[in-house]
Design an enzyme around this catalytic site. Structure first.
Site, PDB file in Angstrom:
ATOM      1  N   GLU A 158       0.851  -1.212   0.058  1.00  0.00           N
ATOM      2  CA  GLU A 158       0.009   0.103   0.163  1.00  0.00           C
ATOM      3  C   GLU A 158       0.625   1.391  -0.060  1.00  0.00           C
ATOM      4  O   GLU A 158       0.726   2.099   0.950  1.00  0.00           O
ATOM      5  CB  GLU A 158      -0.923   0.041   1.448  1.00  0.00           C
ATOM      6  CG  GLU A 158      -2.017  -1.016   1.058  1.00  0.00           C
ATOM      7  CD  GLU A 158      -3.143  -1.140   1.839  1.00  0.00           C
ATOM      8  OE1 GLU A 158      -3.013  -0.469   3.154  1.00  0.00           O
ATOM      9  OE2 GLU A 158      -4.213  -1.532   1.809  1.00  0.00           O
ATOM     10  N   GLU A 312      -6.371  -7.883  -0.979  1.00  0.00           N
ATOM     11  CA  GLU A 312      -6.760  -8.144   0.581  1.00  0.00           C
ATOM     12  C   GLU A 312      -8.055  -7.669   0.447  1.00  0.00           C
ATOM     13  O   GLU A 312      -8.741  -6.799  -0.306  1.00  0.00           O
ATOM     14  CB  GLU A 312      -6.104  -6.826   1.255  1.00  0.00           C
ATOM     15  CG  GLU A 312      -4.655  -7.129   1.495  1.00  0.00           C
ATOM     16  CD  GLU A 312      -3.898  -5.995   2.539  1.00  0.00           C
ATOM     17  OE1 GLU A 312      -4.667  -5.306   3.310  1.00  0.00           O
ATOM     18  OE2 GLU A 312      -2.638  -5.817   2.365  1.00  0.00           O
TER      19      GLU A 312
HETATM   20  C1  GAL Z   1      -4.557  -2.892   4.955  1.00  0.00           C
HETATM   21  C2  GAL Z   1      -2.999  -3.278   5.042  1.00  0.00           C
HETATM   22  C3  GAL Z   1      -2.777  -4.527   5.788  1.00  0.00           C
HETATM   23  C4  GAL Z   1      -3.580  -4.642   7.097  1.00  0.00           C
HETATM   24  C5  GAL Z   1      -5.016  -4.296   6.786  1.00  0.00           C
HETATM   25  C6  GAL Z   1      -6.054  -4.211   7.974  1.00  0.00           C
HETATM   26  O1  GAL Z   1      -4.721  -1.635   4.449  1.00  0.00           O
HETATM   27  O2  GAL Z   1      -2.458  -3.544   3.739  1.00  0.00           O
HETATM   28  O3  GAL Z   1      -1.440  -4.623   6.049  1.00  0.00           O
HETATM   29  O4  GAL Z   1      -3.098  -3.438   7.909  1.00  0.00           O
HETATM   30  O5  GAL Z   1      -5.197  -3.070   6.016  1.00  0.00           O
HETATM   31  O6  GAL Z   1      -7.457  -4.168   7.555  1.00  0.00           O
END
Ligand code: GAL
Length: 686
Positions: A158, A312
């Site tokens: 990110e 994710e």
């Molecule tokens: C994302 C991040 C992850 C984790 C996740 C939690 O933005 O890339 O590492 O922190 O959020 O929701």
């Protein structure tokens, strides 16, 4: 744009399923690693995004590398028939580095250097940081280049547009400005309208990105941060390209945010991946589904229809949202299939296993602290695994939308920096884009989400909500598009400034678009939440508009010019009787203008009419109940139709016969019953 693309890595022709895997947190308990492999198999997971925050475990001291644990993990993944989406660890720097080389930490606007803490906060200019990243990345690439588990590269994590005001960044910014303005400080001063408040810059070395009263300066700062982040990324990937030229590279985008211009970034990655965190069950799930669908579509559009990876998503409970609600039963399958429906070739999670400590220890994960496969969360993930395994035929296929909606990052920044001052909290640019996207989603019409550099000629209709800032050449291309027979729908607060955020002279919409839309927008009025203005269709020619509509937040006072037809007018206020919706025939095409933000069914009535009138392709030829959408992947003979119900109640969809439900294997005749948060993937049998 093609219907069929190669798999993200042709080495694997299956849908990907898995998630962020942090075995370095469990080095003391390697038996957990074996358990991970067993559970991954049970959950139908074939992809582990590995080592994202593992720098301290990979290089505990400067120059001392410890790959043994990662060797073991890579071997275990391969033995388990799984793949690594192997990460470069730059998202979080090790403590020794911040101490030895303070320049790797960012500096705040007041000149204070940030301490070593948290993550995602490295200086993107620091030569030391770039060098250290290249060293560790080269080690990773050299070591695993022939490893059977290595499928994809996940660069950093990110990347974001956070500020760093260190001397290195400021100097790089000033050099970037020198290039942008051909070393001509007068050109910069003109673009910045610097005579205002005597802000004239005597030289480039005077320019610092802290003065929010100079809108173009802040816009340039955003542009620079995107440029510099991409430049950093290009350095990161050099050793990977050298040692592993055939391993596709991505970095996980946050395209729901205005942090970086991901359209610029999209050109540099081999495929798009993104992190999606909707707040299900917080307000209205249908609204949330619409916003999320738009972002999925944007990911697909950014690489001309090439499938993306949902890098994710949360299996249950997020750390976002006001009260952090868990996904209710069914929502995990639905939201995962939603990503696939819009062009995702895989569903990955944050996170595979819950950490025992620190800020994300309660964040949703496939494997809970309890540790077994018996949790609801695990079982629902395993169901998604089973479903994805049935969708391998979908891999690589894409939609071919006939509608494009403009959502442009630079425009978003310009609205944030420039328009905010006058529209206050009513700006809501992304919300307005979603409002215009929604009728298409509801009617099952696929949409591409474009930016101003995209080619318009492939589309029958282009929708332009709040296109406030126009980049050079865009107005001419839009003009040509309409003239050649295209249909454009533009709203209030469009074509007001050029790329320097300087207002066009000669009336709004500017840059030659006044003639195209046949309107002059004389005034824009912003309203408080309790205020509304009635809009009444002009019955004889209303093009789908009927009934009573309301304007909220923003109304523009517009004059219809030339032969422009008025489709609806305001029913009250000092501009009663003036046009609220117009259409102008321009060349062989039509240009619609919507002068206000509206509530209720006005947009769906107008777009519903245009969908019929232009014969726009729908995923399925039936009226869909509220909150149900249909999305399509593939061309006529090998099409998959995803029917999705975002309502918390059962609903029926009349689909007709000749389909088989890929997930259940049942053939479908006439009606499909979609339970609460239900999803069906249909394929034509004939
Ligand atoms: C994302 C991040 C992850 C984790 C996740 C939690 O933005 O890339 O590492 O922190 O959020 O929701």
């Amino acid at each position: 744009m093609s219907h069929r693309h190669a798999p993200i890595n042709p080495m694997c022709k299956n849908m990907l399923h898995g998630g962020d895997y942090n075995p370095d947190q469990w080095i003391r308990t390697p038996e957990i690693w074996d358990e991970d492999m067993r559970l991954m198999k049970l959950a139908g997971c074939n992809a582990a995004s590995t080592g994202i925050f593992a720098w301290a475990a990979l290089e505990p001291e400067e120059g001392k590398f410890t790959f043994d644990w990662l060797d073991t993990i890579m071997d275990k993944l391969a033995a388990n028939k799984g793949y690594a989406v192997l990460a470069t660890p730059s998202g979080s720097k090790p403590a020794w580095m911040s101490r030895a080389y303070p320049e790797v930490c960012r500096v705040n606007a007041d000149g204070t250097r940030q301490p070593h803490e948290r993550r995602h906060n490295h200086c993107r200019t620091s030569p030391v940081y770039r060098e250290k990243c290249q060293i560790i990345n080269a080690k990773l690439a050299e070591r695993y280049k022939n490893h059977p588990a290595l499928l994809l590269w996940h660069i950093s994590n990110e990347y974001n547009g956070g500020d760093c005001h260190c001397d290195l960044c400021i100097e790089a910014f000033q050099n970037w400005l020198r290039k942008r303005y051909n070393n001509d400080i007068d050109a910069l001063n003109h673009a910045y309208w610097a005579a205002f408040w005597a802000h004239t810059f005597p030289g480039f070395d005077y320019v610092r990105p802290t003065d929010r009263s100079i809108h173009c300066l802040m816009l340039d700062w955003e542009r620079f941060k995107t440029y510099q982040t991409i430049d950093f990324y290009k350095d990161e990937i050099k050793p990977l390209r050298q040692h592993t030229p055939n391993v596709p590279i991505t970095t996980n985008f946050m395209n729901g945010h205005d942090t970086l211009d991901y359209w610029a970034f999209a050109r540099e990655v081999d495929f798009i991946s993104w992190d999606s965190y909707p707040n299900w069950h917080e307000g209205n799930d249908v609204d949330e589904a619409v916003k999320t669908a738009l972002l999925h579509d944007q990911c697909r559009t950014m690489k001309q229809g090439k499938p993306f990876l949902l890098m994710e998503s949360v299996p249950s409970i997020p750390t976002r949202g006001r009260v952090k609600k868990r996904k209710e039963p069914g929502m995990h399958m639905l939201s995962s299939m939603q990503a696939v429906a819009h062009g995702g070739d895989g569903v990955l999670y944050f996170q595979w296993r819950k950490s025992r400590g620190c800020s994300e220890k309660f964040h949703g994960a496939v494997v809970d602290h309890e540790g077994s496969e018996h949790t609801r969360e695990f079982k629902e993930v395993a169901e998604v695994g089973t479903a994805l395994a049935k969708l391998d035929d979908v891999v690589g296929s894409s939609a071919q939308p006939e509608v494009a909606l403009l959502l442009d990052w630079e425009n978003g920044w310009a609205i944030r920096e420039g328009a905010r001052v006058f529209l206050g909290e009513n700006c809501k640019y992304r919300e307005e884009c979603a409002a215009h996207y929604r009728p298409f989603w509801q009617m099952g019409v696929p949409v591409d989400v474009i930016d101003q550099n995209c080619d318009l000629s492939a589309y029958k209709m282009v929708v332009l909500p709040m296109a406030y800032m126009l980049r050079p050449g865009f107005a001419d291309r839009l003009k040509g598009y309409v003239h050649a027979g295209g249909t454009a729908v533009m709203t209030y607060w469009s074509a007001i400034v050029d790329e320097s955020d300087l207002c066009f002279l000669g009336g709004v919409p500017g840059d030659g678009l006044r003639e195209v839309f046949g309107v002059w927008e004389e005034e824009t009025q912003s309203y408080y939440p309790h205020e509304t203005v009635p809009i009444n269709p002009v019955k004889e020619i209303a093009e789908g508009l009927s009934g009573y509509y309301q304007a909220v937040d923003i109304c523009s006072v517009v004059h219809a010019e030339g032969k422009t037809k008025i489709l609806a007018e305001y029913g009250d206020h000092y501009f009663e009787g003036m046009p609220a919706v117009t259409v102008n025939n321009y060349g062989d095409g039509r240009a619609y203008y919507i002068a206000a933000r509206t509530r209720g069914s006005m947009l769906s009535d107008l777009y519903g009419h245009l969908i019929k009138d232009l014969g726009l392709k729908r995923a399925i030829d039936t009226d869909l109940p509220h909150g149900v959408t249909a999305q399509v992947r593939g061309s006529a003979h090998e099409q998959h139709i995803f029917l999705m119900n975002f309502n918390a109640h059962t609903t029926d969809v009349l689909v007709g016969s000749g389909y088989v439900d890929i997930l259940t294997g049942e053939s479908v005749s006439k009606n499909v019953e979609l339970e609460k948060y239900g999803v069906r993937v249909l394929r034509r049998t004939a």
